[in-house]
Design a protein around this motif. Structure first.
Motif, mmCIF file in Angstrom:
data_model
loop_
_atom_site.group_PDB
_atom_site.id
_atom_site.type_symbol
_atom_site.label_atom_id
_atom_site.label_comp_id
_atom_site.label_asym_id
_atom_site.label_seq_id
_atom_site.Cartn_x
_atom_site.Cartn_y
_atom_site.Cartn_z
ATOM 1 N N PHE A 81 -60.160 38.931 89.125
ATOM 2 C CA PHE A 81 -60.594 37.832 88.256
ATOM 3 C C PHE A 81 -59.919 37.940 86.897
ATOM 4 C CE2 PHE A 81 -63.385 35.699 85.227
ATOM 5 C CZ PHE A 81 -63.581 34.478 85.862
ATOM 6 N N THR A 82 -59.150 36.898 86.539
ATOM 7 C CA THR A 82 -58.476 36.858 85.231
ATOM 8 C C THR A 82 -58.819 35.587 84.468
ATOM 9 O OG1 THR A 82 -56.487 35.880 86.223
ATOM 10 C CG2 THR A 82 -56.552 38.293 86.025
ATOM 11 N N GLY A 83 -59.894 34.926 84.869
ATOM 12 C CA GLY A 83 -60.323 33.690 84.217
ATOM 13 C C GLY A 83 -60.594 32.607 85.238
ATOM 14 N N GLY A 84 -61.594 31.787 84.965
ATOM 15 C CA GLY A 84 -62.016 30.778 85.921
ATOM 16 C C GLY A 84 -60.921 29.800 86.312
ATOM 17 N N ARG A 85 -60.154 29.317 85.337
ATOM 18 C CA ARG A 85 -59.114 28.331 85.633
ATOM 19 C C ARG A 85 -57.936 28.940 86.388
ATOM 20 N NH1 ARG A 85 -59.348 23.357 83.527
ATOM 21 N NH2 ARG A 85 -57.093 23.125 83.769
ATOM 22 N N ARG A 86 -57.871 30.279 86.433
ATOM 23 C CA ARG A 86 -56.768 30.944 87.122
ATOM 24 C C ARG A 86 -57.137 31.375 88.547
ATOM 25 N NH1 ARG A 86 -52.580 32.665 84.085
ATOM 26 N NH2 ARG A 86 -52.253 34.497 85.401
ATOM 27 N N THR A 87 -58.364 31.107 88.957
ATOM 28 C CA THR A 87 -58.741 31.448 90.329
ATOM 29 C C THR A 87 -57.951 30.577 91.303
ATOM 30 O OG1 THR A 87 -60.592 29.894 90.288
ATOM 31 C CG2 THR A 87 -61.063 32.182 89.686
ATOM 32 N N ARG A 88 -57.726 31.092 92.489
ATOM 33 C CA ARG A 88 -56.866 30.387 93.441
ATOM 34 C C ARG A 88 -57.461 29.048 93.861
ATOM 35 N NH1 ARG A 88 -53.836 35.367 96.382
ATOM 36 N NH2 ARG A 88 -52.812 33.764 97.625
ATOM 37 N N SER A 89 -58.768 29.023 94.048
ATOM 38 C CA SER A 89 -59.405 27.781 94.479
ATOM 39 C C SER A 89 -59.332 26.709 93.395
ATOM 40 C CB SER A 89 -60.862 28.049 94.864
ATOM 41 O OG SER A 89 -61.545 28.723 93.814
ATOM 42 N N THR A 90 -59.571 27.086 92.143
ATOM 43 C CA THR A 90 -59.523 26.118 91.046
ATOM 44 C C THR A 90 -58.113 25.582 90.849
ATOM 45 O OG1 THR A 90 -61.365 27.225 89.925
ATOM 46 C CG2 THR A 90 -59.989 25.770 88.584
ATOM 47 N N ARG A 91 -57.140 26.473 90.910
ATOM 48 C CA ARG A 91 -55.755 26.036 90.713
ATOM 49 C C ARG A 91 -55.299 25.119 91.838
ATOM 50 N NH1 ARG A 91 -52.185 31.113 88.639
ATOM 51 N NH2 ARG A 91 -50.633 29.459 88.598
ATOM 52 N N GLU A 92 -55.688 25.422 93.068
ATOM 53 C CA GLU A 92 -55.274 24.546 94.170
ATOM 54 C C GLU A 92 -55.972 23.189 94.075
ATOM 55 O OE1 GLU A 92 -54.564 24.509 99.016
ATOM 56 O OE2 GLU A 92 -55.411 26.306 98.063
ATOM 57 N N PHE A 93 -57.248 23.200 93.697
ATOM 58 C CA PHE A 93 -57.966 21.934 93.516
ATOM 59 C C PHE A 93 -57.240 21.056 92.495
ATOM 60 C CE2 PHE A 93 -60.868 19.006 91.564
ATOM 61 C CZ PHE A 93 -61.774 18.642 92.548
ATOM 62 N N HIS A 94 -56.914 21.625 91.334
ATOM 63 C CA HIS A 94 -56.245 20.853 90.282
ATOM 64 C C HIS A 94 -54.871 20.368 90.736
ATOM 65 C CE1 HIS A 94 -59.231 21.215 87.210
ATOM 66 N NE2 HIS A 94 -59.166 22.534 87.141
ATOM 67 N N LEU A 95 -54.135 21.214 91.446
ATOM 68 C CA LEU A 95 -52.807 20.821 91.904
ATOM 69 C C LEU A 95 -52.905 19.676 92.906
ATOM 70 C CD1 LEU A 95 -49.767 21.144 92.027
ATOM 71 C CD2 LEU A 95 -50.078 22.979 93.702
ATOM 72 N N LEU A 96 -53.817 19.766 93.866
ATOM 73 C CA LEU A 96 -53.977 18.695 94.840
ATOM 74 C C LEU A 96 -54.381 17.391 94.160
ATOM 75 C CD1 LEU A 96 -55.806 20.525 97.789
ATOM 76 C CD2 LEU A 96 -53.446 19.691 97.754
ATOM 77 N N ALA A 97 -55.263 17.493 93.169
ATOM 78 C CA ALA A 97 -55.680 16.288 92.452
ATOM 79 C C ALA A 97 -54.490 15.634 91.754
ATOM 80 C CB ALA A 97 -56.772 16.629 91.444
ATOM 81 N N GLU A 98 -53.617 16.437 91.166
ATOM 82 C CA GLU A 98 -52.443 15.894 90.477
ATOM 83 C C GLU A 98 -51.446 15.309 91.485
ATOM 84 O OE1 GLU A 98 -49.663 14.736 87.655
ATOM 85 O OE2 GLU A 98 -51.810 15.142 87.529
ATOM 86 N N LEU A 99 -51.231 15.989 92.600
ATOM 87 C CA LEU A 99 -50.314 15.473 93.609
ATOM 88 C C LEU A 99 -50.840 14.173 94.197
ATOM 89 C CD1 LEU A 99 -49.307 18.768 95.468
ATOM 90 C CD2 LEU A 99 -48.048 17.562 93.670
ATOM 91 N N GLU A 100 -52.132 14.109 94.434
ATOM 92 C CA GLU A 100 -52.718 12.869 94.933
ATOM 93 C C GLU A 100 -52.557 11.755 93.897
ATOM 94 O OE1 GLU A 100 -56.885 11.292 96.935
ATOM 95 O OE2 GLU A 100 -56.968 12.686 95.255
ATOM 96 N N ARG A 101 -52.764 12.065 92.631
ATOM 97 C CA ARG A 101 -52.606 11.072 91.564
ATOM 98 C C ARG A 101 -51.194 10.505 91.554
ATOM 99 N NH1 ARG A 101 -50.731 10.241 86.621
ATOM 100 N NH2 ARG A 101 -49.682 12.265 86.559
ATOM 101 N N ARG A 102 -50.220 11.320 91.905
ATOM 102 C CA ARG A 102 -48.828 10.886 91.929
ATOM 103 C C ARG A 102 -48.454 10.170 93.227
ATOM 104 N NH1 ARG A 102 -45.148 15.504 88.937
ATOM 105 N NH2 ARG A 102 -46.621 16.034 87.270
ATOM 106 N N GLY A 103 -49.434 9.998 94.108
ATOM 107 C CA GLY A 103 -49.191 9.270 95.341
ATOM 108 C C GLY A 103 -48.546 10.075 96.445
ATOM 109 N N LEU A 104 -48.611 11.387 96.355
ATOM 110 C CA LEU A 104 -48.014 12.248 97.374
ATOM 111 C C LEU A 104 -49.019 12.514 98.497
ATOM 112 C CD1 LEU A 104 -46.151 14.678 94.982
ATOM 113 C CD2 LEU A 104 -45.099 13.023 96.542
ATOM 114 N N PRO A 105 -48.533 12.612 99.734
ATOM 115 C CA PRO A 105 -49.428 12.763 100.889
ATOM 116 C C PRO A 105 -49.980 14.178 101.047
ATOM 117 C CG PRO A 105 -47.144 12.695 101.630
ATOM 118 C CD PRO A 105 -47.120 12.461 100.147
ATOM 119 N N VAL A 106 -51.146 14.398 100.461
ATOM 120 C CA VAL A 106 -51.867 15.666 100.556
ATOM 121 C C VAL A 106 -53.326 15.365 100.900
ATOM 122 C CG1 VAL A 106 -50.394 16.889 98.896
ATOM 123 C CG2 VAL A 106 -52.422 15.668 98.082
ATOM 124 N N PRO A 107 -54.043 16.334 101.434
ATOM 125 C CA PRO A 107 -55.483 16.126 101.641
ATOM 126 C C PRO A 107 -56.195 16.079 100.291
ATOM 127 C CG PRO A 107 -54.880 18.391 102.153
ATOM 128 C CD PRO A 107 -53.597 17.657 101.909
#
Length: 242
Positions: A81-107
């Motif tokens: 643990f090195t910080g909440g925003r650096r956890t793998r689940s949080t980072r993947e959630f944020h990345l998927l949200a950004e990719l979806e916002r850009r119209g890229l085909p992700v779940p």
């Protein structure tokens, strides 16, 4: 657009998209709880498998983060643990949200959670289920992989690379195919990067190794190197230029 909210509690820190799931609690991350409700079905996938769940937000995929390789014997599913925003689940959630916002085909990301235990944490991620889809590995195994499909895959990867989206483990198991298109899944450790030919080529090389390892050359003989892979690269380069 996602409506991101965070809930803190004894069951961990939960980040969720309130536009898709108005309320998410710790039970959402428990396959046992979903099984009790008759809302769980599982299928192979990933290091520990994934759970397919019929949730209030629709059909979703629950994935628990697990280590691979030799380190898994020592640490299993625990991460430093090195910080909440650096956890793998949080980072993947944020990345998927950004990719979806850009119209890229992700779940679509539905919810993520991490549970801190001293200097370590465990993590989970819930994403929307992509219906009627098979992995590229399954398409290869059932004889449905060909130059046309390879070209569609190359064009899709180019869209991600144009956006600077780097997939840390681009292999045939992390590419889904259905009647609507091609999707990339499992963006654990992925990130947005400055455009560079180096990492783009490495991404494609990783996918090629995966296909060869799964028997693409054995299945197609010279056709893989003479037609299938060149079709993927041709469509990739054409779409990378936009």
């Amino acid at each position: 657009m996602t409506e991101q909210r965070v809930e803190e509690g004894a069951g961990g820190t939960i980040l969720f998209d309130a536009a898709r799931a108005p309320q998410v609690d710790a039970d959402w991350f428990s396959p046992h709880r979903w099984r009790e409700r008759g809302a769980l079905r599982s299928q192979p996938g990933g290091r520990g498998g994934v759970a397919i769940i019929e949730s209030p937000a629709g059909e979703v995929v629950l994935r628990h983060y697990r280590r691979g390789g030799m380190v898994a014997r020592l640490l299993g599913d625990r991460y430093l643990f090195t910080g909440g925003r650096r956890t793998r689940s949080t980072r993947e959630f944020h990345l998927l949200a950004e990719l979806e916002r850009r119209g890229l085909p992700v779940p679509a990301p539905i919810a993520s959670r991490y549970v801190r235990q001293g200097l370590r944490y465990t993590a989970d991620l819930i994403t929307a289920f992509i219906p009627d889809a098979a992995t590229l590995a399954e398409r290869l195994a059932d004889g449905a992989f060909n130059a046309t499909l390879a070209g569609r895959v190359g064009a899709t990867i180019a869209r991600f690379h144009r956006a600077g989206a780097w997939h840390a483990d681009l292999n045939a198991h992390n590419i889904l195919v259905n009647g609507d298109g091609i999707y990339l899944i499992d963006f654990d450790r992925g990130r947005l990067r400055r455009p560079s030919a180096g990492w783009r080529r490495a991404n494609l090389a990783r996918l090629k190794r995966s296909l060869v390892k799964l028997g693409a050359r054995d299945a197609a003989g010279d056709t893989f190197d003479a037609e299938w892979w060149p079709a993927l690269v041709e469509h990739y380069e054409r779409n990378l230029r936009g």
